[in-house]
Design an enzyme around this catalytic site. Structure first.
Site, PDB file in Angstrom:
ATOM      1  N   ASP A  81       0.645  -1.160  -0.074  1.00  0.00           N
ATOM      2  CA  ASP A  81      -0.162   0.247   0.061  1.00  0.00           C
ATOM      3  C   ASP A  81       0.786   1.445  -0.215  1.00  0.00           C
ATOM      4  OD1 ASP A  81      -2.180   1.478   0.254  1.00  0.00           O
ATOM      5  OD2 ASP A  81      -2.241   1.384   2.272  1.00  0.00           O
ATOM      6  N   GLY A 189      -8.145   8.296   6.442  1.00  0.00           N
ATOM      7  CA  GLY A 189      -8.404   8.616   7.913  1.00  0.00           C
ATOM      8  C   GLY A 189      -9.627   9.110   8.373  1.00  0.00           C
ATOM      9  N   GLY A 219      -9.485   5.320   1.085  1.00  0.00           N
ATOM     10  CA  GLY A 219     -10.343   6.235   2.084  1.00  0.00           C
ATOM     11  C   GLY A 219     -11.618   5.989   2.162  1.00  0.00           C
ATOM     12  N   SER A 221     -13.153   3.989   4.522  1.00  0.00           N
ATOM     13  CA  SER A 221     -13.700   3.879   5.946  1.00  0.00           C
ATOM     14  C   SER A 221     -14.161   5.401   6.332  1.00  0.00           C
ATOM     15  CB  SER A 221     -12.758   3.123   6.790  1.00  0.00           C
ATOM     16  OG  SER A 221     -11.655   3.776   6.984  1.00  0.00           O
ATOM     17  N   ASN A 240     -10.131   0.488  -0.716  1.00  0.00           N
ATOM     18  CA  ASN A 240      -9.098   0.474   0.501  1.00  0.00           C
ATOM     19  C   ASN A 240      -9.883   0.935   1.747  1.00  0.00           C
ATOM     20  OD1 ASN A 240      -7.338   0.399  -1.547  1.00  0.00           O
ATOM     21  ND2 ASN A 240      -5.726   1.103  -0.231  1.00  0.00           N
TER      22      ASN A 240
HETATM   23 ZN   LIG Z   1      -4.535   5.154   0.201  1.00  0.00          ZN
END
Ligand SMILES: [Zn+2]
Length: 292
Positions: A81, A189, A219, A221, A240
């Site tokens: 990653d 984040g 991103g 989440s 991701n």
């Molecule tokens: Zn990333």
């Protein structure tokens, strides 16, 4: 079984769903994520982030990831990653990773193309798949896989980093990359405000890309599953996901220890965390399968 990303994303494309790509910085997370995929009989991508290397070096966790992937009853891609440092990318190759994200997105467009193109030639000759990035993925203060430079961004700020479909087409055609991470409203984040995704942009990017290059969303989440599902319908094949799973597990462990008034052994905490992450990962996989 261990596979590269091309094989996995072909399944996603054929079945019209997206495959989660989850950071696995320790053995409990590897077991949880692969275990969840096996129970749901679905392919999965596990990845090691360059920024997690200070927690555990790739030479230690990489062989574990590969071992669990080989033993799995479903296809598992072991992926690097955000490899930004070329030496680090070489370490991932040496560790046996069949798939690499070579992230040169901080560089100007032409330089990003030149570096990724050169790397794709080497990687493909060795049977390794390559993900690149176009448009900058912003990071927030609480990013669980960020380096020192973090900031709080509004949806309006994120728009400045959006990927242009025409540039995505040129980039993918020139470099020959297998997957392209693009920016259309997400960031890494924890979000300062609920994100708004530009779904039409995803459709335009997918339509512009060569047939064998897949759209990747980072991103995810913190984004409502309904919005993520719209992005999947629009053509995202790899998504991701990590920060919110990590945060939820911390909360779970804190509550567990409080409930037991501290009378629980560390290995039992680890085991309960593993079970929690496995059920969390199952929810993510099912959401990304989008009813399929
Ligand atoms: Zn990333």
């Amino acid at each position: 079984m261990l596979v590269n990303m091309k094989e996995i994303l072909e399944i996603a494309e054929r079945e019209r769903y997206a495959i989660p790509c989850i950071n696995t910085p320790n053995v409990e997370t590897i077991r949880a994520v692969i275990g969840a995929a096996e129970e749901l009989n679905t392919p999965i991508i596990i990845d090691h982030a360059e920024v997690h290397d200070s927690l555990i070096p790739i030479e230690r966790i990489g062989p574990e990831m590969i071992k669990y992937a080989k033993e799995a009853s479903v296809p598992v891609c072991v992926h690097l990653d955000h490899g930004t440092d070329y030496n680090f990318v070489l370490r991932a190759i040496k560790a046996g990773f069949p798939s690499i994200m070579y992230d040169c997105s901080a560089l100007p467009f032409e330089e990003n193309i030149a570096k990724v193109k050169k790397f794709v030639q080497i990687a493909h000759a060795a049977g390794i798949t390559v993900e690149a990035e176009l448009g900058v993925m912003a990071s927030t203060e609480e990013d669980t896989h960020a380096d020192a430079e973090t900031q709080v961004l509004t949806n309006e700020d994120i728009k400045k980093f959006f990927t242009e479909p025409e540039e995505a087409k040129i980039f993918a055609e020139e470099t020959g990359c297998d997957a392209l991470a693009v920016c259309f409203g997400t960031m890494h984040g924890i979000y300062a405000e609920p994100p708004v995704l530009d779904i039409d942009r995803v459709k335009e990017i997918r339509a512009a890309l060569p047939k064998d290059c897949r759209v990747v969303m980072h991103g995810a989440s913190g984004v409502e599953f309904s919005q993520v599902q719209n992005a999947i319908d629009a053509g995202c094949s790899k998504i991701n996901y990590y920060s919110y799973m990590a945060k939820a597990t911390t909360k779970f462990v804190g509550e567990l220890i409080a409930e037991k008034e501290g009378k629980i052994a560390y290995h039992e905490v680890q085991e309960e965390a593993y079970k929690f992450m496995k059920s969390y990962a199952k929810e993510v996989i099912l959401a990304f399968k989008n009813g399929k």
